[in-house]
Design a protein around this motif. Structure first.
Motif, PDB file in Angstrom:
ATOM      1  N   THR A  10      -2.407  16.490   3.278  1.00  0.00           N
ATOM      2  CA  THR A  10      -3.209  15.465   3.963  1.00  0.00           C
ATOM      3  C   THR A  10      -2.286  14.641   4.851  1.00  0.00           C
ATOM      4  OG1 THR A  10      -4.637  15.402   2.023  1.00  0.00           O
ATOM      5  CG2 THR A  10      -4.890  13.622   3.622  1.00  0.00           C
ATOM      6  N   PRO A  12      -2.352  12.003   7.004  1.00  0.00           N
ATOM      7  CA  PRO A  12      -2.145  10.547   6.942  1.00  0.00           C
ATOM      8  C   PRO A  12      -1.412  10.100   5.675  1.00  0.00           C
ATOM      9  CG  PRO A  12      -4.481  11.070   7.270  1.00  0.00           C
ATOM     10  CD  PRO A  12      -3.778  12.362   7.092  1.00  0.00           C
ATOM     11  N   LEU A  13      -1.641  10.781   4.568  1.00  0.00           N
ATOM     12  CA  LEU A  13      -0.930  10.414   3.339  1.00  0.00           C
ATOM     13  C   LEU A  13       0.529  10.827   3.420  1.00  0.00           C
ATOM     14  CD1 LEU A  13      -3.385  11.147   0.392  1.00  0.00           C
ATOM     15  CD2 LEU A  13      -2.671   8.946   1.341  1.00  0.00           C
ATOM     16  N   GLU A  15       2.305  10.987   6.076  1.00  0.00           N
ATOM     17  CA  GLU A  15       2.986  10.009   6.937  1.00  0.00           C
ATOM     18  C   GLU A  15       3.257   8.708   6.186  1.00  0.00           C
ATOM     19  OE1 GLU A  15       0.459   9.474  10.336  1.00  0.00           O
ATOM     20  OE2 GLU A  15       0.644  11.577  10.930  1.00  0.00           O
ATOM     21  N   LEU A  16       2.253   8.275   5.438  1.00  0.00           N
ATOM     22  CA  LEU A  16       2.377   7.005   4.711  1.00  0.00           C
ATOM     23  C   LEU A  16       3.474   7.090   3.646  1.00  0.00           C
ATOM     24  CD1 LEU A  16       0.918   4.240   4.568  1.00  0.00           C
ATOM     25  CD2 LEU A  16      -0.534   5.202   2.787  1.00  0.00           C
ATOM     26  N   TYR A  19       6.946   7.386   5.156  1.00  0.00           N
ATOM     27  CA  TYR A  19       7.353   6.087   5.703  1.00  0.00           C
ATOM     28  C   TYR A  19       7.886   5.180   4.582  1.00  0.00           C
ATOM     29  CZ  TYR A  19       7.157   1.566   8.005  1.00  0.00           C
ATOM     30  OH  TYR A  19       7.478   0.340   8.505  1.00  0.00           O
ATOM     31  N   SER A  23      11.697   4.133   4.305  1.00  0.00           N
ATOM     32  CA  SER A  23      12.073   2.720   4.413  1.00  0.00           C
ATOM     33  C   SER A  23      13.024   2.298   3.300  1.00  0.00           C
ATOM     34  CB  SER A  23      10.841   1.821   4.366  1.00  0.00           C
ATOM     35  OG  SER A  23       9.945   2.174   5.384  1.00  0.00           O
ATOM     36  N   LYS A 104      -2.924   9.351  -6.907  1.00  0.00           N
ATOM     37  CA  LYS A 104      -2.874   8.778  -5.565  1.00  0.00           C
ATOM     38  C   LYS A 104      -3.489   7.384  -5.505  1.00  0.00           C
ATOM     39  CE  LYS A 104      -2.610  13.110  -3.041  1.00  0.00           C
ATOM     40  NZ  LYS A 104      -3.279  14.049  -2.122  1.00  0.00           N
ATOM     41  N   THR A 108       1.424   2.788  -4.536  1.00  0.00           N
ATOM     42  CA  THR A 108       1.749   1.820  -3.494  1.00  0.00           C
ATOM     43  C   THR A 108       3.192   2.147  -3.120  1.00  0.00           C
ATOM     44  OG1 THR A 108       2.652   0.242  -5.063  1.00  0.00           O
ATOM     45  CG2 THR A 108       0.304   0.033  -4.573  1.00  0.00           C
ATOM     46  N   PRO A 109       3.695   1.609  -1.992  1.00  0.00           N
ATOM     47  CA  PRO A 109       5.075   1.893  -1.626  1.00  0.00           C
ATOM     48  C   PRO A 109       6.041   1.609  -2.785  1.00  0.00           C
ATOM     49  CG  PRO A 109       3.987   0.749   0.164  1.00  0.00           C
ATOM     50  CD  PRO A 109       3.002   0.794  -0.963  1.00  0.00           C
ATOM     51  N   ASP A 110       5.834   0.476  -3.478  1.00  0.00           N
ATOM     52  CA  ASP A 110       6.735   0.112  -4.574  1.00  0.00           C
ATOM     53  C   ASP A 110       6.698   1.128  -5.712  1.00  0.00           C
ATOM     54  OD1 ASP A 110       7.349  -2.073  -3.141  1.00  0.00           O
ATOM     55  OD2 ASP A 110       6.115  -3.480  -4.314  1.00  0.00           O
TER      56      ASP A 110
ATOM     57  N   THR B  44     -10.227  10.564  -1.194  1.00  0.00           N
ATOM     58  CA  THR B  44      -9.029  10.592  -0.361  1.00  0.00           C
ATOM     59  C   THR B  44      -9.151   9.678   0.861  1.00  0.00           C
ATOM     60  OG1 THR B  44      -8.424  12.766  -1.173  1.00  0.00           O
ATOM     61  CG2 THR B  44      -7.428  12.091   0.894  1.00  0.00           C
ATOM     62  N   ILE B  47      -8.544   6.177  -0.297  1.00  0.00           N
ATOM     63  CA  ILE B  47      -7.142   5.953  -0.650  1.00  0.00           C
ATOM     64  C   ILE B  47      -6.307   5.753   0.616  1.00  0.00           C
ATOM     65  CG2 ILE B  47      -5.080   7.121  -1.553  1.00  0.00           C
ATOM     66  CD1 ILE B  47      -6.932   8.332  -3.739  1.00  0.00           C
ATOM     67  N   ILE B  48      -6.606   6.534   1.650  1.00  0.00           N
ATOM     68  CA  ILE B  48      -5.864   6.407   2.907  1.00  0.00           C
ATOM     69  C   ILE B  48      -6.112   5.029   3.530  1.00  0.00           C
ATOM     70  CG2 ILE B  48      -5.627   7.295   5.268  1.00  0.00           C
ATOM     71  CD1 ILE B  48      -6.341  10.093   4.074  1.00  0.00           C
ATOM     72  N   GLY B  51      -4.193   2.442   1.587  1.00  0.00           N
ATOM     73  CA  GLY B  51      -2.750   2.583   1.796  1.00  0.00           C
ATOM     74  C   GLY B  51      -2.305   1.958   3.108  1.00  0.00           C
ATOM     75  N   TYR B  52      -3.082   2.214   4.162  1.00  0.00           N
ATOM     76  CA  TYR B  52      -2.686   1.697   5.480  1.00  0.00           C
ATOM     77  C   TYR B  52      -2.937   0.199   5.601  1.00  0.00           C
ATOM     78  CZ  TYR B  52      -1.255   6.135   7.379  1.00  0.00           C
ATOM     79  OH  TYR B  52      -0.555   7.292   7.608  1.00  0.00           O
ATOM     80  N   ASP B  54      -2.722  -1.910   3.179  1.00  0.00           N
ATOM     81  CA  ASP B  54      -1.629  -2.464   2.401  1.00  0.00           C
ATOM     82  C   ASP B  54      -0.345  -2.527   3.244  1.00  0.00           C
ATOM     83  OD1 ASP B  54      -0.543  -3.355  -0.086  1.00  0.00           O
ATOM     84  OD2 ASP B  54       0.452  -1.415  -0.265  1.00  0.00           O
ATOM     85  N   LEU B  55      -0.104  -1.431   3.959  1.00  0.00           N
ATOM     86  CA  LEU B  55       1.092  -1.352   4.802  1.00  0.00           C
ATOM     87  C   LEU B  55       1.081  -2.441   5.880  1.00  0.00           C
ATOM     88  CD1 LEU B  55       3.459   0.962   5.528  1.00  0.00           C
ATOM     89  CD2 LEU B  55       2.007   1.161   7.524  1.00  0.00           C
ATOM     90  N   LYS B  58       1.625  -5.909   4.458  1.00  0.00           N
ATOM     91  CA  LYS B  58       2.987  -6.216   4.029  1.00  0.00           C
ATOM     92  C   LYS B  58       3.949  -6.343   5.184  1.00  0.00           C
ATOM     93  CE  LYS B  58       3.004  -4.795  -0.719  1.00  0.00           C
ATOM     94  NZ  LYS B  58       2.524  -3.579  -1.363  1.00  0.00           N
ATOM     95  N   GLU B  59       3.699  -5.599   6.255  1.00  0.00           N
ATOM     96  CA  GLU B  59       4.730  -5.502   7.281  1.00  0.00           C
ATOM     97  C   GLU B  59       4.471  -6.350   8.515  1.00  0.00           C
ATOM     98  OE1 GLU B  59       6.362  -1.743   8.002  1.00  0.00           O
ATOM     99  OE2 GLU B  59       6.888  -1.651   5.877  1.00  0.00           O
TER     100      GLU B  59
END
Ligand code: ATP
Ligand code: MG
Lengths: 130, 252
Positions: A10, A12-13, A15-16, A19, A23, A104, A108-110, B44, B47-48, B51-52, B54-55, B58-59
């Motif tokens: 997938t 977009p996932l 890429e996320l 990233y 980072s 999934k 989270t990033p953390d 899905t 979730i996407i 996720g975005y 959240d990104l 944060k940023e």
């Protein structure tokens, strides 16, 4: 710095996740299918694999088995990533030698970076060959 | 199977042919599969989105108040969709011919306190007092995941329909070969004439609809299916102020 192989179809996932891990300072290599991922492992050193379960063609569990049955790659920690919370699949992954398991909807990033760090510390005392 | 019972059958005495019943069951099963697959396919994308969001949250620095609000709203609404989906999925699981209940001997008193503890922050935010009355230990043969869902639904209802400064009381007590569980709140209450409909899927009382409370009306339907799966009983106790719900679970 360690190299992480992310096998996730997938876009977009993928890429996320790359990233987030990127980072945190890791080198990320991505593959969008199991076959592509297995080829990368043959070609270059990889310190950890993040592996989606539902992949087109060869599914994640099969990729996992191929990594863990090959004496040249079975030391690489593999963290499974899935949208499904199914006990049966979880058990199959564990039996096939998966080191970790992430859902999934909890990622989270953390969480992702923490999990990656966990397995790089315990299973990777010696830095991989340059 | 409760799904078929939900269909409005003609009130005539003519027996429904077994073939017709089989067809009905089949189409209900198909409907549940349809819902389950749809829910799964939405997972899905949701979730996407989360996720975005959240990104970006944060940023990105120096967001205007409106931009911050926009992101919060996207996050909140996608959470809400996830919540709705998880309810729909619960329903499809509970409609199965053989509900996959994993019954184990569990300390129901502890489970109850455990769920209540997970509501502490939300209760504090609304300044609602929670009183729990359970014995130290009280074991029952139940599926703890599903019974947890029962308490979560009942508690979230009590929390939702009770105004600030109110009180919620939960008790778990042995009663012969059963365990009697009860939850009482000081909220808007349930009118006597609404009681007969309240466990139907998607049903919401007039007071809930006009009061602007969130929800889709599946919580109590799910609760009822779970209690039925445990051979238990549930009822709304008519009361003058607030709502009171009781359920009985067999010990074994
Ligand atoms: N504690 C309560 N006090 C007053 N009314 C209640 C209470 N619990 C349930 N109800 C009424 O019963 C209806 C159905 O409850 P149910 O939990 O099934 O739906 P919901 O809370 O509106 O939505 P959902 O649980 O699916 O998010 C509610 O909409 C409300 O009208
Ligand atoms: Mg509810």
């Amino acid at each position: 710095m360690a190299t992480i192989l992310l096998i996730e179809d997938t876009q977009p996932l993928s890429e996320l996740y790359s990233y987030s891990i990127g980072s945190a300072g890791y080198t990320v290599v991505t593959a969008s299918s199991g076959v592509e991922g297995l080829e990368i492992i043959k070609r270059q050193p990889v310190d950890l694999v993040l592996l989606d379960i539902m992949l087109p063609g060869v599914n994640g569990l099969n990729v996992l088995k191929q990594i863990k049955e090959n004496p040249e790659t079975n030391h690489i920690p593999v963290i499974m990533v899935s949208v499904l919370e199914q006990d049966a699949i979880l058990k199959q992954a564990r039996d096939a030698g998966a080191n970790g398991y992430l859902f999934k909807d909890h990622i989270t990033p953390d969480v992702l970076v923490e999990e990656v760090q966990k397995y790089l510390k315990t299973d990777q005392p010696v830095p991989s060959t340059p | 199977m409760d799904a078929t019972a939900q269909q409005t059958m003609p009130a005539s005495k003519t027996p429904v042919s077994s073939a017709a019943l089989r067809d009905l069951k089949k189409s209900n099963k198909l409907k549940d599969e349809f819902i389950a697959i749809t829910v799964h396919n939405q997972k899905t994308p949701l979730i996407i989105i989360q996720g975005y969001v959240d990104l970006v949250q944060k940023e990105t620095k120096n967001l205007s108040d409106m931009q911050k609000h926009a992101l919060e709203e996207i996050e909140k609404q996608s959470k809400r969709l996830i919540e709705i989906n998880s309810r729909l999925l619960s329903v499809t699981k509970l409609h199965g011919d053989v509900i996959a209940l994993k019954k184990e001997t569990v300390d129901l008193a502890e489970l109850t306190r455990d769920v209540a503890a997970s509501f502490v922050v939300k209760l504090q935010n609304k300044r609602i007092r929670l009183v729990i009355d359970t014995p130290e230990q009280l074991t029952a043969k139940i599926d703890c995941e599903w019974i947890r869902e029962v308490w979560e639904n009942l508690l979230s209802n009590a929390l939702k329909f009770t105004p600030e400064g109110g009180k919620i009381t939960i008790s778990v007590k042995p009663k012969g070969q059963t365990i009697m569980c009860q939850i009482t709140d000081t909220g808007i209450g349930i009118d006597k004439q609404e009681i007969q409909n309240i466990f139907a899927p998607f049903y919401r009382t007039q007071d809930a609809l006009t009061g602007g409370y969130d929800g889709i009306g599946l919580g109590l339907y799910i609760v009822k299916l779970i209690i039925k799966g445990h051979n238990g009983k549930i009822r709304i106790v008519p009361s003058h102020k607030g709502a009171r719900i009781q359920f009985l679970l067999p010990k074994n």
